[in-house]
Design an enzyme around this catalytic site. Sequence first.
Site, PDB file in Angstrom:
ATOM      1  N   ASP A  13      46.440  81.660  30.696  1.00  0.00           N
ATOM      2  CA  ASP A  13      47.744  81.693  31.372  1.00  0.00           C
ATOM      3  C   ASP A  13      47.644  81.649  32.895  1.00  0.00           C
ATOM      4  O   ASP A  13      48.484  82.207  33.605  1.00  0.00           O
ATOM      5  CB  ASP A  13      48.554  82.941  30.934  1.00  0.00           C
ATOM      6  CG  ASP A  13      48.767  82.975  29.441  1.00  0.00           C
ATOM      7  OD1 ASP A  13      48.930  81.898  28.852  1.00  0.00           O
ATOM      8  OD2 ASP A  13      48.766  84.084  28.866  1.00  0.00           O
ATOM      9  N   LYS A  16      47.484  76.569  33.995  1.00  0.00           N
ATOM     10  CA  LYS A  16      46.778  75.298  33.767  1.00  0.00           C
ATOM     11  C   LYS A  16      47.746  74.146  33.517  1.00  0.00           C
ATOM     12  O   LYS A  16      47.551  73.049  34.036  1.00  0.00           O
ATOM     13  CB  LYS A  16      45.808  75.433  32.574  1.00  0.00           C
ATOM     14  CG  LYS A  16      44.725  76.474  32.767  1.00  0.00           C
ATOM     15  CD  LYS A  16      43.876  76.637  31.527  1.00  0.00           C
ATOM     16  CE  LYS A  16      44.607  77.212  30.349  1.00  0.00           C
ATOM     17  NZ  LYS A  16      45.070  78.600  30.508  1.00  0.00           N
ATOM     18  N   GLY A  40      49.759  78.153  25.296  1.00  0.00           N
ATOM     19  CA  GLY A  40      51.155  77.965  25.682  1.00  0.00           C
ATOM     20  C   GLY A  40      51.153  77.552  27.139  1.00  0.00           C
ATOM     21  O   GLY A  40      50.843  78.346  28.006  1.00  0.00           O
ATOM     22  N   HIS A  41      51.408  76.275  27.388  1.00  0.00           N
ATOM     23  CA  HIS A  41      51.361  75.765  28.757  1.00  0.00           C
ATOM     24  C   HIS A  41      52.783  75.408  29.191  1.00  0.00           C
ATOM     25  O   HIS A  41      53.389  74.487  28.654  1.00  0.00           O
ATOM     26  CB  HIS A  41      50.441  74.533  28.844  1.00  0.00           C
ATOM     27  CG  HIS A  41      49.023  74.832  28.443  1.00  0.00           C
ATOM     28  ND1 HIS A  41      48.052  73.870  28.335  1.00  0.00           N
ATOM     29  CD2 HIS A  41      48.402  75.999  28.151  1.00  0.00           C
ATOM     30  CE1 HIS A  41      46.907  74.444  27.976  1.00  0.00           C
ATOM     31  NE2 HIS A  41      47.097  75.730  27.850  1.00  0.00           N
ATOM     32  N   GLN A 224      43.221  78.400  27.065  1.00  0.00           N
ATOM     33  CA  GLN A 224      42.690  79.754  27.235  1.00  0.00           C
ATOM     34  C   GLN A 224      41.944  79.860  28.587  1.00  0.00           C
ATOM     35  O   GLN A 224      42.276  79.146  29.513  1.00  0.00           O
ATOM     36  CB  GLN A 224      41.791  80.158  26.055  1.00  0.00           C
ATOM     37  CG  GLN A 224      42.550  80.360  24.742  1.00  0.00           C
ATOM     38  CD  GLN A 224      42.871  79.087  23.989  1.00  0.00           C
ATOM     39  OE1 GLN A 224      42.011  78.267  23.737  1.00  0.00           O
ATOM     40  NE2 GLN A 224      44.122  78.908  23.618  1.00  0.00           N
ATOM     41  N   THR A 239      38.785  84.157  22.017  1.00  0.00           N
ATOM     42  CA  THR A 239      39.292  83.210  21.034  1.00  0.00           C
ATOM     43  C   THR A 239      38.074  82.602  20.337  1.00  0.00           C
ATOM     44  O   THR A 239      36.931  82.985  20.615  1.00  0.00           O
ATOM     45  CB  THR A 239      40.219  82.158  21.685  1.00  0.00           C
ATOM     46  OG1 THR A 239      40.857  81.417  20.630  1.00  0.00           O
ATOM     47  CG2 THR A 239      39.466  81.214  22.615  1.00  0.00           C
TER      48      THR A 239
END
Length: 424
Positions: A13, A16, A40-41, A224, A239
């Site tokens: 987060d 990116k 989630g971008h 990530q 992850t």
Amino acid sequence: MPVTVLVGMQWGDEGKGKVVDLLSENKSIVARYQGGANAGHTVVVSGKQFVLHLIPSGILREGKTCLIGSGVVVDPSSLIDEIEEIKKMGVNAEGRLFISPRAHCILPIHRTQDVANENRKTQKKIGTTGKGIGPAYSDKTSRTGIPFSFFNDREKLVSAVTALVERKNCLMEHLYGGERFDATEVLAYIDSIAPKIMPYIADTREKLRIAMENGEEILCEGAQGTMLDIDHGSYPYVTSSNTISGGVSTGLGISPRNVDKVIGVIKAYTTRVGEGPFPTELHDETGQKIQDEGGEFGATTGRARRCGWFDALVARYAVEINGVDEIVLTKLDVLDKIEKLKVCVAYEVDGKRVERIPDDTSILERAKPIYHEIDGWNSKSAGATSMDELPEKAKEYIKYLEEVSGAPITIISTGKGREAAIIL
Ligand code: GDP
Ligand code: IMO
Ligand code: MG
């Protein structure tokens, strides 16, 4: 060799998506190499907000080709929803988005297993996104997964699904105590989704090879962040993929010799979602203020992100391990109203000073931050597009972060929108 890799330098987060959107203007291909819909971008273009999970953020630039490499685990339902979502907002993915046939398919049973695993009382919670990432990668490395290429071979598909369901049911019965799965249902699901997903399957490696041969610019979009890397992050609170720049090679089938630039994205402070060590975490009003000002809530799960000070050990580690050539510093504006800022320059562990990220997570868990204090600027950096517009103290902060991180800061992001950035 026109391949640029963009990686997150913290726990994800970092912004990116926004930076990929910014940098993709001059690229012809944007490619995802790892992760899945756990990402989630959020990208804001002309006031419109897009949240991308699997589709590379380059999709928002007309005419760019977007690839999902073999290192990504793809939930077809999630991808189809995403394609429809952006279509409603005027962006068409057809003919521009391609998925490697080697990429593994995330099935509903992977999501169920992910959640069941997190709910086990005898196991530490990781705080996963529940998107089936860990189970899908486990099946891939156990050689029991379902790559999309199997969708083209009925016999192979039926046999692989049957074997997979058999294994999962063993776990459901003896470990999780949940309901059993049915191979026929899983196959029916695949049959329903295949006509929608298969048109996007293509030889992504070949597309990259041709583009490289033609000297076209390629941007590889990491998901990530470095500290969530399966091998080099804060294991087990990570992850299940290689988030670092090295993941590009395996996840896209590009030789490391073809990568010529690595860009690291880092926030002006730190956040983390889920469980695990976070030495500079704030549990006070300042942490709350950063969370409020930064809108620090996960784009994938809606969970509040834990917030804390900038950690120079994490930054240096990320520079080193990814080979970061240039840093993009994001969310500087979020600190506009903070009087005193702190930067962690070392940890104290068992009475000793530590200046490097330890290779043992339990040491990181015991680490107490040693801070360097800096005056805040208490004025506006938000929306700045040139250094001249920045308060002096903000410039000093940037300079200090550059010094302690060990790589030049070449872009400073000062807001959500595409235009809110200082490009040096
Ligand atoms: P990613 O996963 O690394 O792409 O980051 P996310 O999109 O999950 O989280 C970053 C959030 O910060 C998003 O909501 C962005 O719109 C927002 N953002 C990105 N850069 C900036 C910035 O410079 N300032 C502010 N205020 N918000 C930003
Ligand atoms: P982007 O690309 C922040 C975290 C989860 C959890 C751990 C494992 O938006 O930066 P997983 O579902 O991957 O098995 O969860 O990793 N995590 C992220 N945190 N940003 C992300 O992606 C993340 N993707 C996974 O919160 O702690
Ligand atoms: Mg994110």
